[in-house]
Scaffold this active site. Sequence first.
Site, short mmCIF file in Angstrom:
data_model
loop_
_atom_site.label_atom_id
_atom_site.label_comp_id
_atom_site.label_asym_id
_atom_site.label_seq_id
_atom_site.Cartn_x
_atom_site.Cartn_y
_atom_site.Cartn_z
N GLY A 76 0.94 -1.11 0.01
CA GLY A 76 -0.11 0.06 -0.09
C GLY A 76 0.95 1.20 -0.10
O GLY A 76 1.78 1.17 0.42
N GLN A 89 3.12 9.86 1.68
CA GLN A 89 4.26 9.40 1.79
C GLN A 89 5.12 9.65 0.24
O GLN A 89 6.64 9.48 0.24
CB GLN A 89 4.12 7.51 1.53
CG GLN A 89 3.78 7.41 2.82
CD GLN A 89 3.32 5.77 2.73
OE1 GLN A 89 2.62 5.14 2.26
NE2 GLN A 89 4.60 5.04 3.12
N CYS A 139 6.38 -0.53 7.13
CA CYS A 139 5.97 0.78 6.52
C CYS A 139 7.17 1.05 5.56
O CYS A 139 8.03 1.22 6.05
CB CYS A 139 5.57 1.77 7.45
SG CYS A 139 5.01 3.31 6.68
N LEU A 140 6.89 1.62 4.26
CA LEU A 140 7.78 1.95 3.23
C LEU A 140 8.58 3.20 3.79
O LEU A 140 9.74 3.68 3.64
CB LEU A 140 7.55 2.22 2.00
CG LEU A 140 6.68 0.96 1.17
CD1 LEU A 140 6.10 1.34 0.13
CD2 LEU A 140 7.74 -0.05 1.18
N HIS A 145 -3.81 0.99 7.78
CA HIS A 145 -2.46 1.43 7.96
C HIS A 145 -2.41 2.46 6.87
O HIS A 145 -1.90 3.76 7.30
CB HIS A 145 -1.56 0.23 7.51
CG HIS A 145 -0.03 0.90 7.47
ND1 HIS A 145 0.65 0.42 8.18
CD2 HIS A 145 0.40 1.82 6.66
CE1 HIS A 145 1.78 1.04 8.02
NE2 HIS A 145 1.86 1.70 6.95
N GLU A 146 -2.90 2.29 5.56
CA GLU A 146 -2.88 3.65 4.65
C GLU A 146 -3.85 4.69 5.11
O GLU A 146 -3.59 5.88 4.84
CB GLU A 146 -3.17 2.90 3.42
CG GLU A 146 -2.36 1.93 2.66
CD GLU A 146 -1.13 2.12 2.79
OE1 GLU A 146 -0.57 3.39 2.83
OE2 GLU A 146 -0.27 1.27 3.10
N HIS A 168 -2.24 6.98 7.48
CA HIS A 168 -1.28 7.90 6.78
C HIS A 168 -1.89 9.14 6.46
O HIS A 168 -1.31 10.09 6.63
CB HIS A 168 -0.62 7.30 5.46
CG HIS A 168 0.60 6.38 5.78
ND1 HIS A 168 1.85 6.78 6.36
CD2 HIS A 168 0.79 4.91 5.50
CE1 HIS A 168 2.71 5.90 6.26
NE2 HIS A 168 2.09 4.81 5.75
NI NI Z 1 3.08 2.90 5.66
#
Ligand code: NI
Length: 178
Positions: free
Chosen positions: A46, A51, A93-94, A135-136, A139
């Site tokens: 995701g 991000q 997480c990225l 999670h997304e 963000h």
């Molecule tokens: Ni993340």
Amino acid sequence: MPILPILKYPNQTLRRKAAPVREFDAELVALVEDMAETMYAAPGVGLAAPQIGVSKQILVYDPATAEEKGNYTALINPRIVEAEGEEIGEEGCLSVRELCAEVKRTYRIVVEARDLEGSRLNFEAEGWPARVLQHEIDHLNGILFIDHLSSLKRTLYKKKLKKIIEAEKQGDIGESAG
Ligand code: NI
């Protein structure tokens, strides 16, 4: 289509509440395509617009297993309208370097959103896809998964991160989209 650099914690853009999208135009479609490409390249399940430095309520996700990947969903202005049950599961997480941790999430959610054309979506998700969505959507509200950890775990992570950043500077490695 370019693969975009992914911002890393503690970048402050990750902490801003993203603005709702009002224009469902070609620019939005192009941005979503870049986000999907960036997500697959990372690789991730995701990616939320903050991000990549765009503080708008846009996310892409693809919770499928590796063999079935490629069929992502884009959600615009998503929100959780129903939530039920709990489940603990591992997340990374990225935007958070070198950390995986167990996070308690709601097991079943109902999400309302818009698609790329501005049409209203309303659907249910359970388990892993529901976790990815939570999670997304976090963000988009400036929340990272580390915010759900105990303060001890967060403190330990901040210490570790300091060393990682220090090592990056010395080695001049420079993080890219990974
Ligand atoms: Ni993340």
